[in-house]
Design a protein around this motif. Structure first.
Motif: not given
Length: 132
Positions: A74-75, A79-80, A100-102, A108-111
């Motif tokens: 799991e990334p 990773t993202y 970003l959408d994936e 996962l919460e973008p930072n």
């Protein structure tokens, strides 16, 4: 005889290559590791994807991301972030936004790093309107 390297050893070496701008060596170590029957973990892949990002190899970064998912790993946010940054440096805003959408779709919460890379990808890709 010496001590045989393990996943931690290889991950550290790949990370060192990433920090030193030696993308090719990082990828060679990843291949060597797999050839020895060692399974890379998320940390290993993060280092290798980051090496590709720094080395201007977005396609390889995306291949590594796909490969880790195929192996059932799991990334994570790191990773993202590395993959989105690789797309940003490679002038691939659409792919950066897809990642970003994936990422969000996987819960996962973008930072701030994620959003900065995605915004920069849009700007460098001639799509500043999308960044807004």
């Amino acid at each position: 005889r010496g001590i045989e390297p393990d996943v931690i050893t290889y991950s550290a070496a790949i990370s060192s290559c990433e920090k030193g701008g030696r993308t090719g060596t990082a990828l060679d170590l990843l291949d060597e590791m797999k050839g020895r029957g060692l399974e890379p973990n998320v940390i290993t892949y993060n280092a290798a994807i980051s090496a590709c990002e720094k080395g201007g190899r977005p396609d390889t970064a995306l291949d590594l991301l796909a490969g880790m998912k195929e192996r059932g790993l799991e990334p994570d946010v790191i990773t993202y972030n590395a993959a989105i940054s690789a797309c940003e440096k490679g002038g691939r805003p659409d792919t950066a936004l897809d990642l970003l959408d994936e990422m969000k779709g996987r819960g996962l919460e973008p930072n701030v790093i994620t959003y900065n890379a995605a915004i920069s990808a849009c700007e460098k890709g001639g799509r500043p309107d999308t960044a807004l």
